[in-house]
Write a protein that holds these residues in place. Structure first.
Motif, PDB file in Angstrom:
ATOM      1  N   UNK A 164     -15.231  15.019   4.394  1.00  0.00           N
ATOM      2  CA  UNK A 164     -16.033  15.868   5.285  1.00  0.00           C
ATOM      3  C   UNK A 164     -16.334  15.094   6.553  1.00  0.00           C
ATOM      4  N   UNK A 165     -16.313  15.778   7.696  1.00  0.00           N
ATOM      5  CA  UNK A 165     -16.649  15.160   8.972  1.00  0.00           C
ATOM      6  C   UNK A 165     -17.570  16.079   9.761  1.00  0.00           C
ATOM      7  N   UNK A 166     -18.234  15.500  10.753  1.00  0.00           N
ATOM      8  CA  UNK A 166     -19.140  16.293  11.596  1.00  0.00           C
ATOM      9  C   UNK A 166     -18.348  17.145  12.589  1.00  0.00           C
ATOM     10  N   UNK A 167     -17.240  16.602  13.128  1.00  0.00           N
ATOM     11  CA  UNK A 167     -16.412  17.356  14.079  1.00  0.00           C
ATOM     12  C   UNK A 167     -15.132  16.584  14.346  1.00  0.00           C
ATOM     13  N   UNK A 168     -14.083  17.310  14.752  1.00  0.00           N
ATOM     14  CA  UNK A 168     -12.848  16.665  15.157  1.00  0.00           C
ATOM     15  C   UNK A 168     -11.889  16.399  14.015  1.00  0.00           C
ATOM     16  N   UNK A 169     -10.987  15.447  14.244  1.00  0.00           N
ATOM     17  CA  UNK A 169      -9.947  15.106  13.280  1.00  0.00           C
ATOM     18  C   UNK A 169     -10.535  14.402  12.060  1.00  0.00           C
ATOM     19  N   UNK A 170      -9.975  14.693  10.891  1.00  0.00           N
ATOM     20  CA  UNK A 170     -10.424  14.057   9.654  1.00  0.00           C
ATOM     21  C   UNK A 170      -9.727  12.735   9.383  1.00  0.00           C
ATOM     22  N   UNK A 171      -8.689  12.402  10.151  1.00  0.00           N
ATOM     23  CA  UNK A 171      -7.888  11.216   9.865  1.00  0.00           C
ATOM     24  C   UNK A 171      -8.637   9.944  10.254  1.00  0.00           C
ATOM     25  N   UNK A 172      -8.777   9.053   9.278  1.00  0.00           N
ATOM     26  CA  UNK A 172      -9.435   7.769   9.505  1.00  0.00           C
ATOM     27  C   UNK A 172      -8.437   6.698   9.910  1.00  0.00           C
ATOM     28  N   UNK A 173      -7.188   6.819   9.463  1.00  0.00           N
ATOM     29  CA  UNK A 173      -6.177   5.843   9.850  1.00  0.00           C
ATOM     30  C   UNK A 173      -5.032   5.792   8.863  1.00  0.00           C
ATOM     31  N   UNK A 174      -4.039   4.979   9.200  1.00  0.00           N
ATOM     32  CA  UNK A 174      -2.904   4.715   8.316  1.00  0.00           C
ATOM     33  C   UNK A 174      -2.707   3.212   8.230  1.00  0.00           C
ATOM     34  N   UNK A 175      -2.092   2.770   7.137  1.00  0.00           N
ATOM     35  CA  UNK A 175      -1.920   1.330   6.943  1.00  0.00           C
ATOM     36  C   UNK A 175      -0.596   1.025   6.246  1.00  0.00           C
ATOM     37  N   UNK A 176       0.086  -0.017   6.746  1.00  0.00           N
ATOM     38  CA  UNK A 176       1.260  -0.583   6.098  1.00  0.00           C
ATOM     39  C   UNK A 176       0.895  -1.970   5.561  1.00  0.00           C
ATOM     40  N   UNK A 177       1.261  -2.237   4.315  1.00  0.00           N
ATOM     41  CA  UNK A 177       1.033  -3.537   3.699  1.00  0.00           C
ATOM     42  C   UNK A 177       2.351  -4.126   3.227  1.00  0.00           C
ATOM     43  N   UNK A 178       2.527  -5.413   3.478  1.00  0.00           N
ATOM     44  CA  UNK A 178       3.699  -6.146   2.992  1.00  0.00           C
ATOM     45  C   UNK A 178       3.206  -7.432   2.342  1.00  0.00           C
ATOM     46  N   UNK A 179       3.648  -7.669   1.103  1.00  0.00           N
ATOM     47  CA  UNK A 179       3.233  -8.872   0.385  1.00  0.00           C
ATOM     48  C   UNK A 179       4.445  -9.522  -0.265  1.00  0.00           C
ATOM     49  N   UNK A 180       4.520 -10.854  -0.149  1.00  0.00           N
ATOM     50  CA  UNK A 180       5.566 -11.644  -0.790  1.00  0.00           C
ATOM     51  C   UNK A 180       4.901 -12.561  -1.814  1.00  0.00           C
ATOM     52  N   UNK A 181       5.332 -12.432  -3.069  1.00  0.00           N
ATOM     53  CA  UNK A 181       4.700 -13.173  -4.170  1.00  0.00           C
ATOM     54  C   UNK A 181       5.706 -14.093  -4.849  1.00  0.00           C
ATOM     55  N   UNK A 182       5.193 -15.249  -5.295  1.00  0.00           N
ATOM     56  CA  UNK A 182       6.010 -16.183  -6.075  1.00  0.00           C
ATOM     57  C   UNK A 182       5.177 -16.665  -7.263  1.00  0.00           C
ATOM     58  N   UNK A 183       5.274 -15.975  -8.388  1.00  0.00           N
ATOM     59  CA  UNK A 183       4.521 -16.398  -9.573  1.00  0.00           C
ATOM     60  C   UNK A 183       5.308 -17.414 -10.399  1.00  0.00           C
ATOM     61  N   UNK A 184       4.610 -18.362 -10.960  1.00  0.00           N
ATOM     62  CA  UNK A 184       5.193 -19.327 -11.888  1.00  0.00           C
ATOM     63  C   UNK A 184       4.470 -19.169 -13.222  1.00  0.00           C
ATOM     64  N   UNK A 185       5.196 -18.581 -14.178  1.00  0.00           N
ATOM     65  CA  UNK A 185       4.612 -18.203 -15.461  1.00  0.00           C
ATOM     66  C   UNK A 185       3.378 -17.340 -15.197  1.00  0.00           C
ATOM     67  N   UNK A 186       2.308 -17.579 -15.970  1.00  0.00           N
ATOM     68  CA  UNK A 186       1.090 -16.799 -15.785  1.00  0.00           C
ATOM     69  C   UNK A 186      -0.043 -17.682 -15.282  1.00  0.00           C
ATOM     70  N   UNK A 187       0.329 -18.833 -14.709  1.00  0.00           N
ATOM     71  CA  UNK A 187      -0.688 -19.830 -14.393  1.00  0.00           C
ATOM     72  C   UNK A 187      -0.788 -20.159 -12.911  1.00  0.00           C
ATOM     73  N   UNK A 188       0.296 -20.037 -12.170  1.00  0.00           N
ATOM     74  CA  UNK A 188       0.270 -20.361 -10.744  1.00  0.00           C
ATOM     75  C   UNK A 188       0.898 -19.225  -9.959  1.00  0.00           C
ATOM     76  N   UNK A 189       0.266 -18.862  -8.847  1.00  0.00           N
ATOM     77  CA  UNK A 189       0.791 -17.798  -7.993  1.00  0.00           C
ATOM     78  C   UNK A 189       0.590 -18.171  -6.535  1.00  0.00           C
ATOM     79  N   UNK A 190       1.641 -17.969  -5.750  1.00  0.00           N
ATOM     80  CA  UNK A 190       1.587 -18.202  -4.309  1.00  0.00           C
ATOM     81  C   UNK A 190       1.995 -16.900  -3.623  1.00  0.00           C
TER      82      UNK A 190
END
Length: 456
Positions: free
Chosen positions: A399-425
């Protein structure tokens, strides 16, 4: 440290004598983060760069024998977990808007606080039940209604099996504080239960009651004689949340959906409206889906979709608040928000929305209430243990008081390197473009982060 060493020695001696076991756990996460334009305003960008620290140390003595009931051992666990969070490299100890997050935790300057201090009894009175007493971590359902977010909650919880259809019942009672109410009396009672019914998937019915005894503002409320300009000041609020959750993992598909209703009332201070109270009447829905698809040889890609919606307040109902808003829903991890999107980090009811004053509870600009989030993402097959995640999110106000309802858009990029279940970069980048309601100039905000975490 001397006390911890002494406790460890005593526990080790007890372990060897009574067949109990000693568990020592440790975890640490360091994250360098850079935020630009957190106000979504080119004239007042509010940019910050800092390094967050998040450390845990836990000691638990498990399977302490108590007695035998019905041929089964009744045992007890005793545990304590210390946690320390804090930032370095920032112009302020915890700058806005991160001060809202810091208020959620007992300490945010790298001084250790007690996250857990509990005793847990297994097979209580010889029945298939376990009960936990003291300060403990707790999440109800998917976390839409309740999650301690690593701060801990003090009270009691119990979970056990029912004699019908493999059903399980869980109940809890906690007393804490509402971090949204920084001044004056503050006492938040949390009580409820959860029932699981396994089948083709798992149905879960959750119930939460909140009794909030602190001075607070109900935004969007008004009545004749009300002295507040932007809402109604109340001294006590009683809120009830009921949700139904369904989970299923069927072949390559995983589905998790939860729908919730909010009811309740609040007691105004000073002059009272007709009916003597203000009512709550909100609702929310969250759905997450994931598909795993074989592509070549043994490689597998993962596609995902998510939808979240929380009702907003109807300005035509002066003394009814339709905005869905639980006090302790899941939205923090250390000194950062978590939610839909790496930067905007939306839940069904609040976000990093550009307004970090006390004039809104949801963090968005005045005039916006409730949220609608649609997200989609893809993770291609890993290459030499390197995993790439790409996600897109669209945010709108319910719900908005007036105008466009769009708050924004977002792109996310993540690169992960897990080592077993104990270390993550991992390294991540978020690109947020404000919608017209958030900023008429549709400014750009960015977040860059690098994280290393390990646990034992």
């Amino acid at each position: 440290m001397r006390l911890l060493s002494l406790a460890a020695l005593l526990a080790a001696g007890f372990s060897s004598a009574h067949a109990a076991s000693l568990d020592v756990t440790a975890a640490y996460k360091m994250k360098a983060a850079s935020y630009s334009n957190l106000h979504y305003n080119t004239g007042d960008k509010n940019s910050h760069s800092f390094i967050t620290n998040d450390a845990r140390l836990g000691i638990a003595v498990r399977k302490i024998p108590l007695e035998q009931r019905g041929g089964e051992d009744v045992t007890m666990d005793l545990g304590i977990v210390l946690r320390a969070i804090g930032v370095s490299g920032s112009t302020a100890a915890v700058a806005s808007p991160f001060d809202r997050i810091a208020a959620y935790y007992p300490s945010s300057n790298l001084t250790p606080f007690i996250e857990n201090a509990y005793l847990k009894v297994h097979r209580l009175w010889g029945y298939p039940w376990e009960a936990t007493f003291g300060r403990q971590n707790y999440r109800l359902g998917s976390g839409l209604l309740l999650d301690d977010d690593g701060a801990g909650l003090t009270g009691a919880s119990a979970r056990g099996e029912l004699p019908w259809w493999n059903m399980k019942l869980e109940g809890f009672l906690f007393n804490d504080r509402n971090p949204m109410n920084a001044t004056g009396p503050n006492s938040l009672d949390l009580a409820g239960l959860s029932v699981d019914l396994p089948g083709e998937g798992v149905w879960q019915l959750n119930q939460l009651f909140e009794r909030d005894r602190g001075n607070q503002t109900v935004y969007g409320c008004s009545y004749p004689g009300n002295p507040q300009a932007n809402g109604c000041l109340v001294s006590k609020a009683v809120r009830s949340f009921t949700s139904l959750r369904y989970q299923i993992s069927y072949g390559p598909m995983v589905f998790d959906g939860e729908a919730a209703l909010q009811k309740g009332y609040a007691t105004p201070t000073g002059l009272t409206p007709s009916g003597n109270h203000i009512t709550y009447n909100g609702n929310a829905e969250v759905v997450r889906m994931k598909w795993k698809q074989a592509l070549w040889k043994t490689a597998e890609g993962i596609a995902r979709m998510s939808v979240a919606r929380g009702s907003g307040d109807n300005p035509d109902t002066a003394t009814t608040d339709e905005a869905f808003f639980p006090s302790r829903g899941h939205r923090y991890n250390g000194l950062e928000r978590v939610g839909f999107g790496e930067l905007f980090a939306a839940t069904a009811y609040d976000a990093f929305g550009g307004n970090y004053s006390t004039t809104t509870a949801n963090g968005m600009r005045n005039g916006a209430s409730g949220l609608l989030v649609v997200g989609a993402g893809y993770t291609p097959p890993a290459y030499k243990s390197l995993t790439l995640d790409i996600d897109f999110f669209l945010y709108q106000a319910e719900r908005i008081s007036a105008g466009s309802r769009t708050l924004g858009t977002e792109w996310d990029v993540r690169l992960r390197y897990p080592i077993r279940d104990q270390l993550s970069i991992s390294a991540a980048m978020a690109y947020f473009r404000a919608g017209k309601f958030t900023d008429a100039g549709r400014s750009i905000a960015r977040k860059y982060s690098f994280e290393v975490s390990g646990r034992f």
